[in-house]
Design an enzyme around this catalytic site. Structure first.
Site: not given
Ligand code: NAD
Length: 493
Positions: A185, A188, A238, A293, A394
């Site tokens: 997946k 999106e 996240s 990241c 973050e």
């Protein structure tokens, strides 16, 4: 909207198909999201919001393909990946351009991302060796013992927007090389370029059902997490969602590797080479507009290094060329969406309110000729403390927080007051200081005079503390362990 024939060309009306059982198929969902160019706001395509039934279809296809694929000799599975590697190389420029258009980062960074992805395909090509077990004769008189690695069945991956080509390639090449089948997946927000990678995998000869792609949002993720016939899940995103994925997937007995967010500290000692350090810091904080990241976020100058490194960062950040990703002059592109732009600017507002001093303000940034781009200019704060949201959370944008510490120990203590543990860097010319730092940092990926502590495909990738939930990390030997079960056979004849 109708599902299209696959192509990487932008077409605002094109609805991306899912890829199930070797066929491009329409999602059963009726809703779709627009995929936009973050530099122009132009719609590039539509991504369907698939349903749990689409996930079921993909799982069925993957389960059906598993026995035949598992029985395919490892050398033959590897040959498909060798062909994929060659096709990715042949299409490197096209993939890089497509990636830049849907993500926003500059072409050099995009080509670099695709190359890092290819390195994982290359590494997975070594599966006949990587998958070998061990043997010991005479563990008791006339009794021999051996281990062998076997695939488990269907695995799934849920991946983020910031490396939409490379991160899926941290997972599915290893899963399929070891004889499993896979469901991806993708994010999106920017799924178009990886769609092209799947076309190339098909061209390379990957059999139907071995790799499947179901597009969508968290509805698809949730169906994956609870599906009884999925053996394991690889997640990157996240931290709050990584934690949720870890908990939910583990509750249904799955293997899980869930890589989360980061707040990476870069520590500069007074004996550091300041040219090298400021180069590395600028690239780390502002490359990819801070959406990595491994991006540096907090810069800690120790003692007399502080003023000098602060002044250099402010001066250089202020001169960075911000622009459209495909413009050859561009150093830093836009952030991925208007929503994300507002989020990053919200952090800058909060930092000011919490008492940090703004030395360079990237809010309200505009790039000539691109009025609809999601621009945030390079930003620098000083006086950032771990109690402030800008020091603790973050931001995932082009924002540096500068802090002074009296010693390396104090710098490490500051770093440990933040919950993340993905990466950190130290800049020094002292081997002893570097060794001490490495020993006490307690962070998983450590750069010594390196701004982006990015391990290669053949080393493990993943953080600690709130940056990682699981045991086995991405890439390296961990990937082979994650996607196989080590079986022990003990025999007497
Ligand atoms: P995100 O967490 O918003 O989304 C990641 C994926 O999870 C997407 O595919 C999304 O559709 C899906 N998702 C969203 N909500 C979900 C839910 N409730 N349940 C299950 N799945 C859900 O992350 P993002 O904004 O796409 O990516 C940026 C984040 O990823 C940053 O925090 C960054 O640090 C992190 N990241 C970490 C690493 C690493 O190696 N640790 C690498 C790259 C990115």
């Amino acid at each position: 909207m109708t599902p299209s024939t696959p192509t990487v060309a932008a077409d605002p009306t094109r609805l991306l198909p899912n890829f199930i059982g070797g066929e491009w198929v329409s999602s059963r969902g009726t809703d779709a999201l627009e995929v936009k160019d973050p530099g122009t706001g132009r719609v590039l395509g539509q991504v369907p919001l698939s349903t749990p039934d689409d996930v079921n279809d993909a799982v069925e296809a993957a389960r059906e393909a598993f026995p035949g694929w598992r029985a395919t000799p490892a050398v033959e599975r590897a040959r498909v990946l060798f062909r994929l590697k060659a096709l990715l190389e042949d299409n490197l420029e096209e993939l890089g351009r497509s990636l830049s258009r849907e993500h926003g980062k500059n072409l050099k960074e995009c080509i670099g991302e695709v190359r890092r992805g290819i390195e994982n395909v290359e590494h997975a090509c070594g599966v006949p060796t990587l998958m070998m077990g061990d043997t010991l004769e005479d563990v008791a008189s006339g009794v021999d013992c051996q281990t062998m690695r076997q695939p488990l069945g269907v695995f799934a991956g849920i991946t983020p927007y910031n490396f939409p080509v490379m991160i899926p390639l941290w997972f599915w090449p290893y899963a399929v090389a070891t004889g499993n089948t896979f469901i991806l997946k993708p994010s999106e927000q920017d799924p178009l370029t990886h769609h092209r990678v799947v076309e190339l995998a098909l061209e390379a000869g990957l059999p139907p059902g071995v790799l499947n792609v179901v597009h969508g949002d968290k509805t698809v993720s949730e169906a994956i997490l609870v599906h009884p016939h999925i053996q394991g899940v690889s997640f990157v995103g996240s931290s709050s969602i990584a934690r949720l994925v870890y908990t939910r997937a583990a509750a249904t007995g799955k293997r899980v590797q869930a890589l989360g967010g980061a707040k990476n500290h870069m520590i500069v000692l007074p004996d550091a080479d300041l040219d090298l350090s400021s180069d590395a810091i600028i690239n780390s904080v502002y490359g990819s507009a801070g959406q990595r990241c491994l991006a540096g976020s907090q810069v800690v100058g120790v003692g007399s290094a502080y003023e000098e490194i602060r002044d250099r960062v402010v001066e250089r950040a202020g001169k960075l060329k911000v622009g459209y990703g495909l413009d050859p002059e561009t150093f830093m592109g836009p952030v991925v969406s208007q929503t994300h732009r507002e989020r990053v600017e919200g952090f800058i507002d909060a930092g000011e309110k919490e008492g940090a001093q703004l030395l360079l303000d990237g809010r309200g940034y505009q790039v000539e000729g691109y009025p609809d781009g999601h621009w945030v200019g390079p930003t620098v704060f000083e006086g950032v403390a771990p109690e402030m949201s800008v020091g603790r959370e973050e931001i995932f944008g082009p924002v540096a927080g500068m802090t002074r510490a009296d010693s390396v120990e104090d710098a490490i203590e500051l770093m440990h007051r933040v919950e993340y543990g993905n990466a950190t860097s130290i800049f020094t010319t002292s081997g002893r200081a570097a060794r001490e730092f490495r020993y006490h940092a307690g962070i998983s990926m450590i750069g010594i005079n390196i701004g982006v502590a990015a391990p290669m495909a053949f080393f493990p990738f993943g953080g600690s503390r709130a940056s990682f939930y699981g045991d086995l990390r991405a890439q390296g030997k961990d990937a082979i362990s994650f996607f196989t079960d080590e079986r022990v056979v003990i025999s007497r004849w």
